[in-house]
Structure formats: structure tokens, C-alpha cells
Design a protein around this motif. Structure first.
Motif, PDB file in Angstrom:
ATOM      1  N   TYR B 235      62.683  43.940  -8.526  1.00 34.09           N
ATOM      2  CA  TYR B 235      61.401  44.278  -7.886  1.00 34.09           C
ATOM      3  C   TYR B 235      61.083  45.730  -8.231  1.00 34.09           C
ATOM      4  O   TYR B 235      61.793  46.638  -7.802  1.00 34.09           O
ATOM      5  N   LEU B 236      60.037  45.936  -9.012  1.00 32.75           N
ATOM      6  CA  LEU B 236      59.627  47.284  -9.411  1.00 32.75           C
ATOM      7  C   LEU B 236      58.197  47.551  -8.949  1.00 32.75           C
ATOM      8  O   LEU B 236      57.446  46.617  -8.662  1.00 32.75           O
ATOM      9  N   ASP B 237      57.855  48.814  -8.924  1.00 32.47           N
ATOM     10  CA  ASP B 237      56.492  49.195  -8.579  1.00 32.47           C
ATOM     11  C   ASP B 237      55.573  48.717  -9.708  1.00 32.47           C
ATOM     12  O   ASP B 237      55.722  49.165 -10.848  1.00 32.47           O
ATOM     13  N   PRO B 238      54.621  47.838  -9.436  1.00 32.48           N
ATOM     14  CA  PRO B 238      53.820  47.262 -10.533  1.00 32.48           C
ATOM     15  C   PRO B 238      53.009  48.294 -11.307  1.00 32.48           C
ATOM     16  O   PRO B 238      52.761  48.095 -12.488  1.00 32.48           O
ATOM     17  N   ASP B 239      52.599  49.390 -10.662  1.00 28.79           N
ATOM     18  CA  ASP B 239      51.766  50.338 -11.416  1.00 28.79           C
ATOM     19  C   ASP B 239      52.602  51.242 -12.314  1.00 28.79           C
ATOM     20  O   ASP B 239      52.056  51.942 -13.166  1.00 28.79           O
ATOM     21  N   ARG B 240      53.922  51.248 -12.126  1.00 26.42           N
ATOM     22  CA  ARG B 240      54.844  51.996 -12.981  1.00 26.42           C
ATOM     23  C   ARG B 240      54.590  53.501 -12.994  1.00 26.42           C
ATOM     24  O   ARG B 240      55.012  54.208 -13.899  1.00 26.42           O
ATOM     25  N   GLU B 241      53.863  53.996 -12.022  1.00 28.75           N
ATOM     26  CA  GLU B 241      53.593  55.428 -11.956  1.00 28.75           C
ATOM     27  C   GLU B 241      54.267  56.005 -10.717  1.00 28.75           C
ATOM     28  O   GLU B 241      54.227  55.391  -9.651  1.00 28.75           O
ATOM     29  N   MET B 242      54.846  57.195 -10.873  1.00 30.63           N
ATOM     30  CA  MET B 242      55.548  57.818  -9.753  1.00 30.63           C
ATOM     31  C   MET B 242      54.580  58.437  -8.751  1.00 30.63           C
ATOM     32  O   MET B 242      54.867  58.513  -7.570  1.00 30.63           O
ATOM     33  N   GLU B 243      53.443  58.948  -9.245  1.00 32.63           N
ATOM     34  CA  GLU B 243      52.604  59.790  -8.395  1.00 32.63           C
ATOM     35  C   GLU B 243      51.523  59.032  -7.628  1.00 32.63           C
ATOM     36  O   GLU B 243      50.759  59.647  -6.892  1.00 32.63           O
ATOM     37  N   ILE B 244      51.430  57.700  -7.840  1.00 33.22           N
ATOM     38  CA  ILE B 244      50.401  56.942  -7.130  1.00 33.22           C
ATOM     39  C   ILE B 244      50.949  55.595  -6.665  1.00 33.22           C
ATOM     40  O   ILE B 244      51.945  55.102  -7.179  1.00 33.22           O
ATOM     41  N   ASP B 245      50.245  55.029  -5.676  1.00 33.24           N
ATOM     42  CA  ASP B 245      50.387  53.602  -5.387  1.00 33.24           C
ATOM     43  C   ASP B 245      49.011  53.031  -5.684  1.00 33.24           C
ATOM     44  O   ASP B 245      48.048  53.281  -4.951  1.00 33.24           O
ATOM     45  N   LEU B 246      48.911  52.305  -6.774  1.00 30.47           N
ATOM     46  CA  LEU B 246      47.590  51.950  -7.290  1.00 30.47           C
ATOM     47  C   LEU B 246      46.806  51.059  -6.334  1.00 30.47           C
ATOM     48  O   LEU B 246      45.682  51.360  -5.961  1.00 30.47           O
ATOM     49  N   PHE B 247      47.426  49.955  -5.939  1.00 32.40           N
ATOM     50  CA  PHE B 247      46.750  49.040  -5.022  1.00 32.40           C
ATOM     51  C   PHE B 247      47.620  48.816  -3.801  1.00 32.40           C
ATOM     52  O   PHE B 247      48.843  48.734  -3.915  1.00 32.40           O
ATOM     53  N   ARG B 248      46.981  48.657  -2.693  1.00 33.17           N
ATOM     54  CA  ARG B 248      47.693  48.321  -1.476  1.00 33.17           C
ATOM     55  C   ARG B 248      48.264  46.904  -1.612  1.00 33.17           C
ATOM     56  O   ARG B 248      47.609  45.999  -2.125  1.00 33.17           O
ATOM     57  N   ASP B 249      49.491  46.757  -1.196  1.00 38.85           N
ATOM     58  CA  ASP B 249      50.121  45.439  -1.120  1.00 38.85           C
ATOM     59  C   ASP B 249      50.245  44.721  -2.467  1.00 38.85           C
ATOM     60  O   ASP B 249      50.188  43.495  -2.537  1.00 38.85           O
ATOM     61  N   ASP B 250      50.379  45.513  -3.556  1.00 40.47           N
ATOM     62  CA  ASP B 250      50.499  44.859  -4.862  1.00 40.47           C
ATOM     63  C   ASP B 250      51.950  44.655  -5.277  1.00 40.47           C
ATOM     64  O   ASP B 250      52.229  44.142  -6.359  1.00 40.47           O
ATOM     65  N   GLY B 251      52.895  45.094  -4.447  1.00 38.57           N
ATOM     66  CA  GLY B 251      54.311  44.972  -4.791  1.00 38.57           C
ATOM     67  C   GLY B 251      55.084  46.069  -4.102  1.00 38.57           C
ATOM     68  O   GLY B 251      54.576  46.721  -3.190  1.00 38.57           O
ATOM     69  N   ILE B 252      56.294  46.273  -4.569  1.00 37.74           N
ATOM     70  CA  ILE B 252      57.095  47.359  -4.010  1.00 37.74           C
ATOM     71  C   ILE B 252      56.326  48.670  -4.217  1.00 37.74           C
ATOM     72  O   ILE B 252      55.704  48.869  -5.256  1.00 37.74           O
ATOM     73  N   ILE B 253      56.336  49.533  -3.203  1.00 38.28           N
ATOM     74  CA  ILE B 253      55.389  50.647  -3.284  1.00 38.28           C
ATOM     75  C   ILE B 253      55.885  51.827  -4.101  1.00 38.28           C
ATOM     76  O   ILE B 253      55.105  52.646  -4.552  1.00 38.28           O
TER      77      ILE B 253
END
Lengths: 497, 411
Positions: B235-253
């Protein structure tokens, strides 16, 4: 209605800052030398400004349970990232942005009393100083040349502090407790634990390798000990939300942003290939360049990785040539970079060669010879600037160690001096040392330039480009290159609510 | 190029859109500023009188009460005993005698800092994660010491430990190690044989319910290991960026994870950037600014069910008290005063504040565990025991604890 509320709230935050009253607006005590009400004000044998005195008063009154009202840094954008390089910025705004507001330390550490007896004030040093085999760095160690210079920078700063009287409250010297971080299987974590629990150091300086630095700060977070990093340029190092970590060297993100601007906007190139070391330094070093290229609509067509210490790069270079790249960006050590450059020229590849700051080390020019002419490297600082403080440091360093200081020595010297300043003010308490470092308002005038910290306590300075011209490195700022970066005003410091 | 990012955005929007379409409440909250509800959540049939259980009885323990050190790293409840790992020693609290037994290095404990504890349900052996000292087994009053130089333990900096059947899993700073207590065989898991982008393991949890191991790996999200098949899932952060959470509830934050628990069909994950829950199909992120949880900086979590999870944050103890109704409770201590308060939130709105004569020992929370209806909480300055007299899951109208608090207030 909500918009009105938001505007009012914004004004409440911003107006005090712009009127210079941000700190005074804090609900905590506002004190100065003349008006201090503390029962037992300390008389410092050196000048301390009113702002710092007020910080000290707050942290000294906090104890184990209260969290002092300290100013927190707030950045408008993370790492001065230009709008055009904002992740997904062309498409949408993220649900949440991290790293814009400084983390607090809310634990009980400020209530730990100072020890009754110490013979020296110990500062830990963690760096690659002895050759070995390291899993984290992908095989045989290769950073001792950097680590030894880093150690010298620290030693010089410690020696100077001791010559000036040492730790002023107890008239005892500072002591550097030196540990090697090159061991097997993440032993840098072990070393930090020994420094924290056995040696009882007050803070740690280190290290260079990205993996070892990450391991070290995870330990520091749990053991609650400040870490000043002076040599790891891995962008993710500081992206961990640890309030105990400070970095005083500009990272690869900033170097990549400048390289991308220069290559694409100034030179107008379109197809740039990457060749990098197959280790964490190479992997994470080029990440921001690769992302920037894509966001500027010039995606990197090919990225080749090589093993550290490799001698024959013909396969990697042939692939790059086949991809018809117009230029090559290298991220890795100086020796590898020079060998790649030489082999490129032997193969008739005439593409411009761009590289990371490690290729500014003397080894690069020694191996590359005349091929180095025209090479462009990113640099976290400008060592060629006219600065009497830097010149004085150079002379002292040369007199002490018989060689010229370079990037790792200079940043280590700055980081150690900054740490000693904080210890002299805060006393022998790790949390208070952290507080003093984390709330420093004014730039630290170091030999590497003015050090200002961001909300994640990373160095805010922009990078430079070094161009090899007529057998010497010439350093250029963004302004010199005509590449100003359009980012909002940064590093606003406001009071905690 | 940026078109790739565009594609990713569109796919994510579609996925999230379909999740919203199936949201139980099915429509936007009446107040546009209220956080949206996720799948399985509804506030349609609850009022502000429907309250979760609030722990109003707390007792605290420090060095003065017999703890070896006030800086608590680990808590594990096992029957009549509560095991406590501290920065300088191990303690065992006997609930019958109300006394602590303490082990320090001079008593045979191999290393002072105990960061993780688990108890083998079959043998009663106590397994200890030692912060820089490897692993220890306390059995029959004797410590056995496993470290890098005498075993297959991959690193001496061990953050977490979990017993799975005859195996003991160790989350270390340079990979995970598994020790089979019957065959004495060690297995090492790193990037060489597991999908670890980074090898910095931070916590490990075994779920007998699904017979899986869950690793929280700093920089590598959450790894799920299926015990029978030995297969991994990441389970990885789908946006793959450290400095943002791109979408709410899109995966592990965020990939900087600190703990993972799987209970009752839900996977709960904590990070230094917030917390999240996954029910096998839908994700839900929890941020302080929209839940009332004290902080996003979460040292660990412990789930009681698919509806209830406790978050150990740096600014207080946060509880997703009833996921279905988006209800939260946060516990605080009032500075130097041992008194404190519990705050009840629903959809980010505070609906109740409960004064506590005695609250948690400190607001910097590091570990916790359940003990039946009770809870034990490890803080940076003492151990707290929350007494769950009359505990109930979910929410209840006019609960007994409220009557008691109101009665005390009138006295």
C-alpha cells in the motif's frame, strides 16, 4: 461569509508580520533585557537580542507538561517550488499540502534538569571516515573523502570555541565524539543510539549518505536529540516531519530546479538523458530533475544507472547516444563522473555534460583533465564569492589541515558553529537546544553564506551553477544567469496560536 | 510528461467519484464546510445527544509509583499483566497486587530501551524489541538475547515485534526479520526479497483474523504479508509525492508510516501526516483539521474494531470512536494540572466537552493497548490507565457516563 472570515483570519496573521510585530503579538511574555521579569535572569557574556531572550524565557518556564508558545515558521510554498513545477499543478490543487507550517516539539524534554557534573560538553559526529563495505551505499564505501573534510570542518569549529573559553556556564570544553557511519546493515542507527544513550551527547552532526541519514534521524526522533545535517542533499531527508532535524546545506531539489531552468529555458535544449549512480544518492538526486523535465514538457527520454566504481560505461553511453540526447546530466561521485565524461568524449559524444555538486571536487578535474572544460555543475553554495569571513575560514582551515576546505568542510563548520551557539544559549538540555535552533529568526552568517531555515528547518538558500571556464570554476546565481524564480515571498514567521 | 499526470488525475477522480456515489448518506452534508462522509458513514440518524463512550476515569503511573522510567515506548496487556517498555527498563504491572516488577540492565535486561513488546499466547514468553540492542525473550525469569552478531536479526535497532504462530517478527531499521522459535531459523526481508522501496521498518502487527502480517515501513508505506502463501501486497501513497496529498481518500495518505492494524475487516494505518482506514475497497483519510483528532503527527495506533481506532499523537490521544457516524474523541491533559478534558467531535464539529478530574499522564502519546474494556496508554511522561466501566461500542443516547459527570458537576 466564509470568504470574509478567511480574509479576516489571513489579515490577522499577515499584518503583524509586515508591521514587524509578529513575535510581540504572541500571547506569551514579551521581554527584553531592560524589562525582563524573570526571577533569575541569566547574564550572558556575549550579546543576545531581545527576541532570543524572550524565546529562552519561554522555554525555561515550560517544564515537562506545558508546550511553550514559540513562533512557528510558515512557508507559502514548499522549498520555493515554482508554480510550473508544482506536482499536478497544471491540473488541480492538492487536498493537502505538507511542510508549510513548522512542526512543534510537544514532549516533556524541556523539563529534564541539567546534569550536576560533566567534564566536557559532548557533540556527536557521524560521518563516513573509515573505508568499509556498506549495504546502504551499494557496496564498497566511497564517501570517506567527503566525510573526512566534514570532520575537519567540525573539528575546526570545536577548537575555535574551546580557544574562546568553551562552554561559558561551566568553563569546560566542547568535545567532538566521532563515529563512523559506514558500517554494515544500517549501523548508523546503532551509532546514534550509542551517542545518545552511552556517550550522552547533546546533539549530533551528520551525515552524508542519504540512507544512513534517514536511519539516523529516525533514531534521533525517538531518542529526542537534535541532529544538524551538513552534507546530505537528498531532498527526502527533511520530508519526514521530524522536529529534531535541521539541515544547513541546499539540497538536490534546489540544484535540480536550477539545472532544469538553465538547460531548458536558457539553453533551449529538449532531449536530456540521465546517467546516475545506482544508489540512493543517484536515485533520489535526479528525481526532481526528471519531474521538472516532465512538467516543463521535456520528459527525460532515457535514464541509465551504473554501479559505483564502475570502469566501463560504454553500454550506458551507447544507449544514451542511441536515444539521441542533446545533453547528459550525471548524478554520482566525482571519480565516476569524470570517467563517464572521458569515455563519452572518447566515443565521440559531444553533448554538453551537466552534473551534481560532487563533481566540483578536485578529483573530477584531476581525472577529466581538459574534458572538464565547459562542464556545468550545480552547487549548493558559492565558494567563489568575495566574503572576508569565508576567506578567513579558508586561511584557518589551510593552516590547521594543510588543504583547502570544500563544500563538506565549509558546511560542517557552519553547522557546528550554529550548534555551539545554540548550546551556549540553551544550556545542557536537548529539547531547549532544539528550540533555540528551530526558532532562530535571523539568518546565520556562515562561511557558506547566510543560512535561513524553511518551515521544515531546511536551508532556504537557492543553488548556484558552476561552469568550468579556462581551467577554473566560475559560479553563477540565478540572477547572473537571468533565471529569476517566480515564487511568493518566503519564510514568514508568525506566532503560534 | 504532464499528460501522464493528467491521466493519473482523471483515473483517481473516477475512482473517488464512484466511491462518493456509493456513500451511504448519498448526499452532501447540509453545511458545505463539514467534511464529506465516506462509504459506510452516515449522520442521518444521530443527534448531538448520541455520544460515544468517553473514558472519564483515569489513573496515572510514573517513577514514583514504581516505573523504571517515565518515557514509555511500548505497552502490552496480557491477562492480569501489563507489560511496559520504557527508555530505561522493562516493567510488568500486576493488576491484582497493583505493583510493578522492574528489570533494568543490571537485572539482566540486555539493553535499556524497550520499544516493542509482544507475548506469545502459546508459551507466555515475552518478546522485546530493543532500541539498539536487538531482541530479547523473557522466559522463565531469564533473558535470551538475539542480536546482529549471534543470530539472523538484520539490525539491532528494533522498533516493533509481533508473534505469529511459532514465528516472531521484528521490525528493524534495516529490514524485517522472522525467527521461527521451533526450527530456530531466521529469515530476513529487505528490498532483495520483499517489495520494500525503503527498508526502514517501523512497526509490525499480526492479524490472526486474516492470518497476515502488516509492516509499517518508513518511506515504503504498508506491506501486507499473507502467511500461508508468503505473498506480499503493498500500500503506497498513490500520488507518489512527499509534499502533498493529492486527493482525499485516494489511498494511503503518506509513505512515512508508523503503524498498521487490521481488525474486523478494516486496515488502519498511521503516519506522521495523518491516519487512514481501508475496508478492502474504500479508503478514508483522517486529518486533524477535519476530525478533531489532536494532531496529524501520529506515533502509533491501535484498532479495537473496524469502527474504533486509537491514535497516539504528539498533542493528545485521539480516537475514531465510531467510524459509522464520523465521531471522534480526543483526550488532553491541561498542562501542569493533572486534570484535563475529553472533546467529542462529529464531522469536525465539537459536540461535547467533558471535564476530567484526572486525565492522561501527558499529551505526547507513544503507545497504547486494550485490556478488555480498559485502555493502557504510554506517554512521554508516564503510563495512563483508562477504566472502561460501562464501555459500549458505537454511540448511545444519554449514556451513563454523562449522567455521572453531570451529577458530579452539580455537587
Amino acid at each position: 461569509m466564509y470568504r470574509l472570515t478567511a480574509v479576516v483570519a489571513l489579515l490577522l496573521i499577515v499584518v503583524p508580520f509586515y508591521t514587524g510585530a509578529a513575535v510581540a503579538a504572541d500571547s506569551g511574555p514579551t521581554v527584553g533585557t531592560a524589562s525582563r521579569t524573570s526571577a533569575n535572569p541569566e547574564k550572558f557574556p556575549f550579546p543576545v537580542d531581545e527576541y532570543t531572550l524572550s524565546i529562552l524565557e519561554r522555554i525555561n518556564q515550560a517544564g515537562p507538561y506545558k508546550v511553550p508558545q514559540l513562533p512557528l515558521r510558515i512557508d507559502p510554498v514548499y522549498a520555493d517550488t515554482p508554480k510550473e513545477l508544482d506536482p499536478f499543478g497544471r491540473l488541480t490543487q492538492p487536498f493537502k499540502r505538507h511542510f508549510l507550517t513548522q512542526m512543534e516539539y510537544t514532549g516533556p524534554g524541556r523539563g529534564i534538569p541539567e546534569p550536576t557534573h560533566v567534564d566536557t560538553v559532548k557533540i556527536g559526529f557521524l560521518g563516513p571516515i573509515e573505508p568499509t563495505v556498506s549495504v546502504a551505499t551499494g557496496g564498497k564505501s566511497h564517501e570517506e573523502n567527503l566525510g573526512k573534510m566534514m570532520l575537519r570542518g567540525c573539528q575546526l569549529a570545536i577548537e575555535e570555541a574551546n580557544a574562546a573559553g568553551g562552554y561559558w556556564r561551566r568553563k569546560i570544553p566542547f568535545e567532538l565524539v566521532v563515529r563512523n557511519d559506514n558500517g554494515l546493515w544500517g549501523s548508523s542507527g546503532d551509532e546514534i543510539i550509542r551517542l545518545a544513550y552511552k556517550e550522552n551527547v547533546w546533539a549530533i552532526i551528520g551525515t552524508i549518505d542519504g540512507a544512513n541519514s534517514h536511519i539516523a534521524i529516525r533514531v534521533a526522533l525517538k531518542a529526542e536529540i537534535p541532529v544538524i545535517n551538513t552534507g546530505d542533499t537528498d531532498p527526502t531527508f527533511i520530508e519526514t516531519n521530524i522536529p529534531w532535524v535541521i539541515r544547513v546545506i541546499a539540497d538536490d531539489r534546489r540544484q535540480c530546479y536550477l539545472l532544469a531552468d538553465y538547460i531548458y529555458k536558457k539553453l533551449g535544449l529538449n532531449r536530456v538523458g540521465i546517467i546516475r549512480a545506482s544508489n540512493r544518492y543517484g536515485r533520489f538526486g535526479v528525481r526532481e530533475f526528471r519531474d521538472a523535465s516532465r512538467r516543463l514538457e521535456r520528459p527525460v527520454p532515457i535514464e541509465m544507472a551504473y554501479f559505483v566504481g564502475q570502469q566501463d560505461f560504454s553500454l550506458e553511453l551507447q544507449r544514451l547516444a542511441d536515444a539521441q540526447v542533446e545533453a547528459i546530466v550525471h548524478w554520482g561521485d566525482a571519480e565516476d563522473g569524470a570517467r563517464i565524461l572521458n569515455q563519452m568524449r572518447e566515443m565521440g559524444m559531444k553533448q554538453p555534460f551537466f552534473a551534481c555538486d560532487r563533481c566540483l571536487l578536485d578529483d573530477f578535474v584531476k581525472i577529466a583533465g581538459q574534458n572538464a572544460e565547459g562542464v556545468v555543475c550545480a552547487s549548493p553554495w558559492n565558494p567563489a564569492r568575495n566574503d572576508s569571513r569565508l576567506e578567513e575560514f579558508r586561511q584557518k582551515f589551510k593552516a590547521r589541515f594543510g588543504c583547502e576546505p570544500e563544500t563538506y568542510a565549509a558546511h560542517a563548520y557552519d553547522g557546528t558553529q550554529l550548534l555551539i551557539w545554540a548550546i551556549q544559549l540553551a544550556g545542557l538540555n536537548r529539547a531547549k537546544i532544539r528550540d533555540v535552533l528551530a526558532t532562530r529568526r535571523d539568518p546565520w552568517h556562515g562561511v557558506t553564506g547566510d543560512i535561513m531555515l524553511t518551515a521544515v528547518l531546511d536551508r532556504a538558500s537557492d543553488a548556484y551553477l558552476a561552469v568550468r571556464e579556462n581551467n577554473e570554476w566560475k559560479f553563477y546565481s540565478r540572477e547572473d544567469l537571468g533565471l529569476p524564480k517566480e515564487v511568493p515571498a518566503r519564510c514568514v514567521q508568525v506566532s503560534q496560536n | 510528461m504532464w499528460r501522464a499526470e493528467f491521466l493519473w488525475v482523471m483515473i483517481s477522480l473516477l475512482a473517488i467519484g464512484s466511491a462518493w456515489a456509493e456513500t451511504a448518506s448519498g448526499e452532501k452534508a447540509p453545511n458545505a464546510q463539514l467534511p464529506k462522509l465516506a462509504f459506510g458513514q452516515s449522520v442521518d440518524n444521530v443527534t448531538d445527544d448520541d455520544l460515544p463512550y468517553v473514558y472519564t476515569e483515569w489513573e496515572n503511573f510514573t517513577e514514583e509509583d514504581g516505573l523504571p522510567n517515565d518515557h514509555i515506548f511500548a505497552v502490552r496487556c496480557a491477562g492480569e499483566k501489563v507489560w511496559v517498555g520504557t527508555e530505561d527498563g522493562l516493567a510488568c504491572y500486576d493488576k491484582k497486587t497493583r505493583k510493578f516488577t522492574v528489570w533494568k540492565e543490571k537485572d539482566g535486561l540486555p539493553w535499556r530501551a524497550v520499544t516493542g513488546i509482544d507475548v506469545d499466547p502459546k508459551t507466555g514468553d515475552v518478546w522485546l524489541a530493543l532500541f539498539g540492542g536487538g531482541v530479547a525473550r523473557l522466559s522463565g525469569g531469564r533473558f535470551d538475547h538475539f542480536h546482529q552478531l549471534n543470530s539472523g536479526l538484520v539490525n539491532n535497532v528494533v522498533y516493533g515485534i509481533a508473534v505469529e504462530h511459532d514465528n516472531v517478527w521484528c521490525a528493524t531499521t534495516a529490514g524485517a526479520s522472522r525467527y521461527n522459535t521451533t526450527t530456530k531459523e531466521w529469515t530476513i526481508f529487505t528490498e532483495k526479497n520483499a517489495p520494500m522501496e525503503e527498508i526502514w521498518n517501523y512497526n509490525v502487527f499480526y492479524s490472526p483474523e486474516v492470518n497476515k502480517i502488516f509492516l509499517a515501513v518508513w518511506g515504503s508505506g504498508c506491506l501486507e504479508f499473507d502467511v500461508p502463501t508468503e505473498r506480499w501486497k503493498v500500500y503506497l501513497d498513490p500520488d507518489r509525492e512527499m509534499e502533498i496529498d493529492l486527493f482525499r481518500d485516494d489511498g494511503i495518505i503518506h509513505v512515512i508510516t508508523t503503524a498498521a492494524n487490521y481488525v474486523g475487516g478494516a486496515l488502519w494505518i498511521s503516519t506522521y501526516f495523518g491516519q487512514c482506514r481501508y475496508d478492502g475497497r474504500y479508503w478514508r483519510g483522517f486529518y486533524a483539521h477535519e476530525t478533531g483528532i489532536p494532531s496529524d503527527f501520529t506515533n502509533a495506533l491501535r484498532a479495537r474494531s473496524a469502527q474504533e481506532c486509537w491514535m497516539c499523537t504528539d498533542k493528545g490521544l485521539g480516537v475514531v470512536a465510531d467510524y459509522a457516524t464520523d465521531t471522534y474523541v480526543s483526550y488532553y491533559r491541561n498542562g501542569d494540572d493533572p486534570a484535563g478534558r475529553a472533546e467529542v467531535f462529529r464531522q469536525g464539529r465539537k459536540i461535547k466537552e467533558v471535564p476530567l478530574k484526572t486525565s492522561i499522564a501527558h499529551n505526547f502519546i507513544i503507545a497504547m493497548d486494550f485490556d478488555g474494556d480498559d485502555v493502557w496508554v504510554g506517554t512521554a511522561k508516564g503510563l495512563s490507565h483508562g477504566i472502561g466501566r460501562g464501555y459500549y461500542p458505537g454511540v448511545k443516547r444519554h449514556p451513563e457516563w454523562l449522567d455521572k459527570i453531570n451529577a458530579e458537576g452539580k455537587k
